[in-house]
Scaffold this active site. Structure first.
Site, short mmCIF file in Angstrom:
data_model
loop_
_atom_site.label_atom_id
_atom_site.label_comp_id
_atom_site.label_asym_id
_atom_site.label_seq_id
_atom_site.Cartn_x
_atom_site.Cartn_y
_atom_site.Cartn_z
N SER A 142 0.87 -1.18 0.00
CA SER A 142 0.00 0.00 0.00
C SER A 142 0.90 1.23 0.00
O SER A 142 2.09 1.11 0.33
CB SER A 142 -0.84 -0.01 1.29
OG SER A 142 -1.44 1.25 1.52
N TYR A 155 -2.02 -1.30 10.42
CA TYR A 155 -1.99 -1.38 8.95
C TYR A 155 -0.67 -0.85 8.41
O TYR A 155 -0.02 -1.49 7.57
CB TYR A 155 -3.17 -0.57 8.39
CG TYR A 155 -3.43 -0.76 6.91
CD1 TYR A 155 -4.18 -1.84 6.45
CD2 TYR A 155 -2.96 0.16 5.98
CE1 TYR A 155 -4.43 -2.00 5.09
CE2 TYR A 155 -3.22 0.01 4.63
CZ TYR A 155 -3.96 -1.08 4.19
OH TYR A 155 -4.22 -1.22 2.84
#
Ligand code: NAD
Length: 260
Positions: A142, A155
């Site tokens: 990401s 995350y």
């Protein structure tokens, strides 16, 4: 291009993973679809692939929080296919909260699914790639593998971890015909981000469409989301001969987010 290859894509029952699965199947690749069954069950998804493509497709619902389930999936895959040639570690989950309030259970789940599961799958599928002298591992990280945002402790930690894990695996396999790369998307239109859009809409009392636009443009210069199929096409390129020299890379597909 991939008619003699087999790919396992974790988290391919929806979103980005499903987009990747379609692109690989179009290229003639046999598949292991994986993830929790979509609403309405897995049968219609399997039928869709069987109708559209002339490839073999099997399915696993292994819970990636459980290393034993990942091992059982590897046994099932071994019974059906000679080897996995292309491994796409894509499954992921999200939860947002300030660090001091971040629930331990959410931290553990996110680290297990978004980071540790890729370690486990690589351990299972790398040896055959090494002995075949050809393999492609693509880890879906990401922008949050490259930069941070508030309220995403688990995350961001997991996605930075995936970038590091990708580099180690790339170095260890650089002379073995196996490339290992990470893709780092910005905003992609999938179920994963819906709760963040809903939160902005509720907090500001604005319509969903406006909340979506505000969320995207807060950090991403290009004011649009990327489509799952675009990530799939990058995966396909990384599987091509032209990409044999690309390994250990972390490629942003982020509308300029990390260029700032
Ligand atoms: P999604 O929610 O649409 O799909 C997630 C997939 O993972 C589903 O198939 C789901 O069943 C599976 N999954 C979740 N938990 C699992 C578990 N415990 N065991 C097995 N399977 C599980 O999400 P998405 O947006 O397509 O995300 C795919 C990947 O892309 C994730 O790693 C995510 O972090 C990453 N990503 C997404 C975006 C975005 O904007 N959507 C941006 C950057 C990176």
């Amino acid at each position: 291009m991939l008619s003699n290859k087999t790919a396992l894509i974790t988290g391919s029952t929806s979103g980005i993973g499903l987009g990747i699965a379609h692109e690989l199947a179009k290229a003639g690749c046999n598949l292991v679809l994986h993830g929790f069954a979509p609403e309405g069950g897995i049968d219609s998804l399997l039928a869709e692939f069987n109708d559209a493509y002339d490839v073999k497709v099997i399915y696993s619902d292994a819970d990636l929080r459980d290393p034993n389930a990942i091992s059982a999936m590897a046994e099932m895959v071994k019974a059906e296919y000679a080897a996995i040639d292309i491994l796409v570690n894509n499954a992921g989950i999200q939860f947002t909260a300030p660090l001091e309030d971040f629930p331990l259970e959410k931290w553990n789940d996110i680290i297990a699914v978004n980071l540790s599961s890729s370690f486990h799958t690589m351990q299972h599928y790398l040896p055959a790639m090494q002995s075949n002298g050809w393999g492609r591992i693509i880890n879906i990280s990401s922008v949050h593998g490259l930069v941070a945002s508030i309220h995403k402790a688990a995350y961001v930690a997991a996605k930075h971890g995936i970038v590091g894990l990708t580099r180690v695996a790339a170095l260890e396999n650089a002379a073995k015909g196996v490339t290992v790369n990470a893709i780092c998307p910005g905003w992609v239109s999938t179920a994963l981000i819906q709760s963040q859009i809903d939160d902005v809409a509720a907090a500001k009392g604005i319509p969903i469409a406006q909340a979506k636009e505000e969320l995207i443009t807060a950090k991403q210069p290009r004011p649009e989301m990327v489509e799952p199929s675009h990530i799939g096409e990058m995966v396909l390129f990384l599987c091509s001969d032209a990409a044999q020299g690309i390994t250990g890379a972390s490629m942003p597909i982020d509308g300029g987010w990390t260029a700032q």
